[in-house]
Design a protein around this motif. Structure first.
Motif, PDB file in Angstrom:
ATOM      1  N   TYR A  36       0.867  -1.180   0.000  1.00 27.02           N
ATOM      2  CA  TYR A  36       0.000   0.000   0.000  1.00 27.02           C
ATOM      3  C   TYR A  36       0.908   1.236   0.000  1.00 27.02           C
ATOM      4  CZ  TYR A  36      -2.708   3.912   1.577  1.00 27.02           C
ATOM      5  OH  TYR A  36      -3.246   5.171   1.650  1.00 27.02           O
ATOM      6  N   ILE A  66      -8.188  -6.406  -2.894  1.00 28.07           N
ATOM      7  CA  ILE A  66      -7.569  -7.645  -2.398  1.00 28.07           C
ATOM      8  C   ILE A  66      -8.474  -8.835  -2.704  1.00 28.07           C
ATOM      9  CG2 ILE A  66      -6.892  -8.903  -0.302  1.00 28.07           C
ATOM     10  CD1 ILE A  66      -5.937  -6.195   0.847  1.00 28.07           C
ATOM     11  N   ILE A 116      -0.954 -10.154   6.183  1.00 30.32           N
ATOM     12  CA  ILE A 116      -0.852  -8.689   6.158  1.00 30.32           C
ATOM     13  C   ILE A 116       0.074  -8.203   7.270  1.00 30.32           C
ATOM     14  CG2 ILE A 116      -2.151  -6.533   6.048  1.00 30.32           C
ATOM     15  CD1 ILE A 116      -4.626  -8.013   5.377  1.00 30.32           C
ATOM     16  N   THR A 163       1.973  -4.456   8.879  1.00 32.15           N
ATOM     17  CA  THR A 163       2.420  -3.072   8.783  1.00 32.15           C
ATOM     18  C   THR A 163       3.895  -3.075   9.180  1.00 32.15           C
ATOM     19  OG1 THR A 163       1.760  -2.467  11.046  1.00 32.15           O
ATOM     20  CG2 THR A 163       0.147  -2.080   9.300  1.00 32.15           C
ATOM     21  N   VAL A 206       0.316  -8.619   1.840  1.00 35.44           N
ATOM     22  CA  VAL A 206       0.017  -7.191   1.719  1.00 35.44           C
ATOM     23  C   VAL A 206       0.818  -6.445   2.787  1.00 35.44           C
ATOM     24  CG1 VAL A 206      -1.767  -5.405   1.851  1.00 35.44           C
ATOM     25  CG2 VAL A 206      -2.335  -7.648   0.870  1.00 35.44           C
ATOM     26  N   ILE A 260      -5.591  -0.396   8.179  1.00 37.65           N
ATOM     27  CA  ILE A 260      -5.250  -1.781   7.836  1.00 37.65           C
ATOM     28  C   ILE A 260      -5.937  -2.784   8.791  1.00 37.65           C
ATOM     29  CG2 ILE A 260      -3.371  -3.443   7.492  1.00 37.65           C
ATOM     30  CD1 ILE A 260      -3.568  -1.408   5.223  1.00 37.65           C
ATOM     31  N   ALA A 310      -7.988  -6.070   7.485  1.00 39.44           N
ATOM     32  CA  ALA A 310      -7.714  -7.442   7.937  1.00 39.44           C
ATOM     33  C   ALA A 310      -8.958  -8.054   8.572  1.00 39.44           C
ATOM     34  CB  ALA A 310      -6.545  -7.446   8.918  1.00 39.44           C
ATOM     35  N   LEU A 364      -3.110 -10.055  10.977  1.00 43.99           N
ATOM     36  CA  LEU A 364      -2.348  -8.825  10.733  1.00 43.99           C
ATOM     37  C   LEU A 364      -1.273  -8.736  11.797  1.00 43.99           C
ATOM     38  CD1 LEU A 364      -1.756  -5.937   9.753  1.00 43.99           C
ATOM     39  CD2 LEU A 364      -3.767  -5.165  11.003  1.00 43.99           C
TER      40      LEU A 364
END
Ligand SMILES: Cc1cc2nc3c(=O)[nH]c(=O)nc-3n(C[C@H](O)[C@H](O)[C@H](O)COP(=O)(O)OP(=O)(O)OC[C@H]3O[C@@H](n4cnc5c(N)ncnc54)[C@H](O)[C@@H]3O)c2cc1C
Ligand SMILES: Nc1ncnc2c1ncn2[C@@H]1O[C@H](COP(=O)(O)O)[C@@H](O)[C@H]1O
Lengths: 259, 397
Positions: free
Chosen positions: B74, B152, B223, B225, B160, B172, B176, B183
């Protein structure tokens, strides 16, 4: 207005240090505390209640001793306390936690406003607040640093961004997660302390909240911890010694080669 | 859950010592597990007599994981600029995609995006999904979350990645949750597990006291971050080829229940702390605001940014935007000079990936020396002004 504040009991990380001999956390004397950000969420909930009327219910998922944290929250102004506790919840990741907490919120009749801390200091995930909102199908705002107004069924607030802040508005029911800049939490009042002692904490288990067995605890978690280890400290390092002038001369030399 | 074979257990206590969570104790001659066990498995590996085991009731795998393929990033865009972390993610994303022999795609959401997608291709993306629409002019969890979730669902990427920024860490989790997948927040290391191609996501927990590696075994996408300033971007290559795909989501999916009234950009420092090559940081050792001024002087002379420990910020010597650490910013400059900072773990997690660290502290046992490339045990009030003077003289030359 019915306000629910999610509070988590966490180990007090302040004094935790790595034991270089055993390579584990020196946790002697480490106490369980209310997650610091949740203290600010609670304070904001109590202030909103005082300004606009309503009730504040504190909600926690955790082992029976999390009840202590709930009592502390009552001493700081919460009206009711709910503990969701079951061995079946052990090992929950945020996916399983948000299922459990959102089921519990439904069970106690929902909420107009749900407050969470920005993140819990043990996991630091900051995922539980948004996850609860999504499961309940309500809007949310994260990193809230100020509530501007909460009137006519809508709440207007300021949320921090990396380059400043946004002022946003959403209709209730809604959820927000707060940062510590939002307020200065009060200390418990005498009346609050008395109430905390006598209050009956509502305790709910997995069956009580109608939890989906496939969405709770370790089994219901989407993520799995495969390894836990202590961070490596970097290898090469040198101490510079000598008189002040000698040390400064060495520093200048290092800086010149670096810049 | 953790099973303890009481017959086999000899009560040696190795498990108790190994447990980072203090969840296992030897009582009445054998190990007993408490409620705060996270099932990390460290004790199982440590037990010499094989008395411990983890009983996993495996969660059913949802669908066919092999249907999911490709690595997505992203690419955060706000106030006219693609966030630096987007390029860092394309750096690590390229590596992961090549290892998996799949494509690397970027998702770019916003309004007036001219020229941005091309930069993402130059930074490593094979494909850019672009949604350029006035209703995405302001970030909202609803609209951004809906659009990314739909993309997605349609294209089924296996991985991701998003920046662990205020925006990434806000919307996010919603994505998720909608996708009913796992996540992992704020990762500092990503790798592919050789056996099965799973994404190994490593992140600090307990304020950086421990690191945990996490997988998402039964659902897709995986996923994560990722913390800014940790991953390295690729060198920009304008010759790199890629496809830009313009996507037009239904208007209803770009509506938000949260209305943005205004979006305020606050004065940034002359030098942006997170992007500075040199950072000079001060802590409680500076004694007062006057003492702290010495940090600014040294930073000025070195052309660097000023940072602070939480103790200095809490004392009111400098504003919160300068705080480095767990509850402040994460920095990774070429050079970090820490003056009068003890090096509490919450501070270290925000700066320990700096290339070179110089620490000045009068306490030889200060933990900051554990991470310092060059350490100086001494009084900063003697050392810092002299150093500033000498460097100023050098600049003048
Ligand atoms: C949940 C949580 C989050 C936190 N987040 C952060 C965070 O983001 N960032 C952060 O920084 N902290 C954070 N902290 C606080 C952190 O634990 C420490 O308290 C803090 O970093 C200490 O700051 P300090 O090193 O400046 O002060 P101190 O620990 O008091 O250290 C001051 C140092 O200065 C040295 N000194 C004193 N005088 C001199 C002199 N004349 N010359 C040379 N040296 C001198 C002393 O030897 C000492 O080592 C957090 C804590 C918690 C619980
Ligand atoms: N077990 C729990 N019980 C109650 N609230 C929780 C629990 N876990 C997380 N929360 C809430 O969610 C916030 C974010 O937590 P986390 O996503 O774990 O960082 C916390 O500040 C709490 O308000």
């Amino acid at each position: 207005m019915k306000i629910v504040v999610c509070v988590k009991q966490v180990p007090d990380a302040k004094d935790v240090r790595l034991d270089p001999n055993t390579n584990t956390l020196a946790r002697d004397g480490v106490q369980s505390i209310m997650n610091p950000y949740d203290r600010h969420a609670l304070e904001e909930g109590v202030r909103l209640k005082e300004q606009y009327g309503g009730t504040v219910t504190v909600l926690s998922m955790g082992p029976p001793q999390a009840g202590e944290t709930l009592r502390e929250a009552v001493a700081c102004g919460a009206d009711e306390a709910v503990l969701v506790s079951d061995r079946a919840f052990a090992g929950a990741d945020t996916w399983a936690t948000t299922h459990t907490l959102s089921q519990a919120i439904k069970k106690i009749g929902g909420a107009d406003l749900i407050l969470c801390g920005k993140q819990a200091i043990d996991g630091d995930t900051a995922q539980v607040g948004p996850g609860i909102a999504e499961r309940l199908g309500i809007p949310y705002a994260t990193y809230v640093k100020k509530v501007v107004t909460c009137e006519n069924g809508a709440i207007r607030l300021q949320r921090m961004m990396d380059d400043g802040y946004d002022t946003v508005e959403m209709d209730l029911p809604a959820l927000m997660t707060v940062v510590k800049e939002i307020n200065e939490p009060r200390i418990p009042s005498l009346k609050g302390k008395m109430k905390a002692k006598s209050i009956a904490i509502t305790t709910l288990n997995a069956a009580d909240i109608g939890a989906d067995p496939d969405q709770i605890g370790l089994k219901g978690s989407t993520t799995q911890v495969v390894r836990v280890f202590t961070p490596q400290v970097r290898g090469e390092r040198a101490m510079l010694t000598g008189t002040v002038d000698e040390v400064v001369a060495q520093l200048v030399e290092k800086l010149e080669s670096l810049l | 859950m953790l099973r303890i074979d009481i017959e086999a257990c000899i009560g040696c206590g190795v498990c108790e010592q190994t447990c980072t969570f203090g969840a296992i104790k030897v009582e009445e001659g054998h190990a007993v597990v408490g409620d705060n066990c996270t099932l990390c498995g460290n004790c199982v590996d440590a037990c010499e007599v094989g008395a411990l085991s983890i009983e996993r009731e495996e969660r059913a795998t949802k669908g066919n994981l092999a249907d999911w393929s490709g690595v997505w990033v992203y690419a955060e865009y706000r106030h006219g600029r693609t966030a630096p972390v987007a390029f860092e993610l394309l750096g690590v994303g390229r590596k992961l995609a090549d290892e998996r022999s799949v494509k690397l795609a970027a998702v770019l959401l916003g309004s007036n995006l001219a020229g941005q997608a091309e930069e993402l291709i130059a930074a490593g993306a094979d494909v850019v999904y672009r949604v350029d629409d006035p209703s995405l002019a302001h970030f909202t969890d609803d609209a951004y979350g809906n659009v990314l979730t739909d993309l997605i669902r349609e294209h089924k990427p296996e991985i991701v990645l998003a920046g662990a920024t205020a925006i990434g860490r806000s919307f996010i989790p919603r994505v998720a949750t909608s996708l009913a997948t796992g996540l992992t927040a704020d990762c500092t290391d990503l790798a592919i597990r050789a056996e099965d191609g799973a994404l190994l996501q490593t992140r600090p927990a307990f304020g950086g006291n421990i690191m945990a590696t996490i997988v998402c075994p039964h659902t897709r996408p995986q996923i994560a971050t990722v913390r800014p300033m940790v991953m390295k971007p690729l060198a920009r290559d304008a010759a790199r080829q890629g496809a830009i795909i313009d996507v037009k989501p239904a208007a209803a999916r770009m509506k938000s229940r949260v209305r943005v009234i205004e979006s305020v950009m606050e004065e940034q420092d002359q030098v942006n702390l997170c992007e500075a090559d040199v950072v000079v940081a001060g802590g409680r050792g500076l004694d007062d605001a006057k003492g702290f001024a010495q940090i600014r002087e040294l930073a000025d002379v070195l052309g660097g940014a000023v940072a602070a420990s939480r103790a200095a910020v809490d004392s009111g010597w400098i504003g919160y935007p300068h705080q480095v650490g767990q509850t402040g910013k994460t920095v990774a400059p070429k050079l970090y000079i820490a003056c009068g900072i003890s090096g509490a773990i919450q501070h270290l997690v925000g700066m320990q990936s700096s290339e070179t660290i110089i620490a000045i502290n009068k306490d030889p046992n200060a933990p900051i020396f554990d991470v310092a490339t060059y350490g100086v045990v001494g009084d900063l009030f003697e050392i810092v002004p002299k150093l500033t003077e000498r460097m100023r003289g050098r600049n003048a030359r």
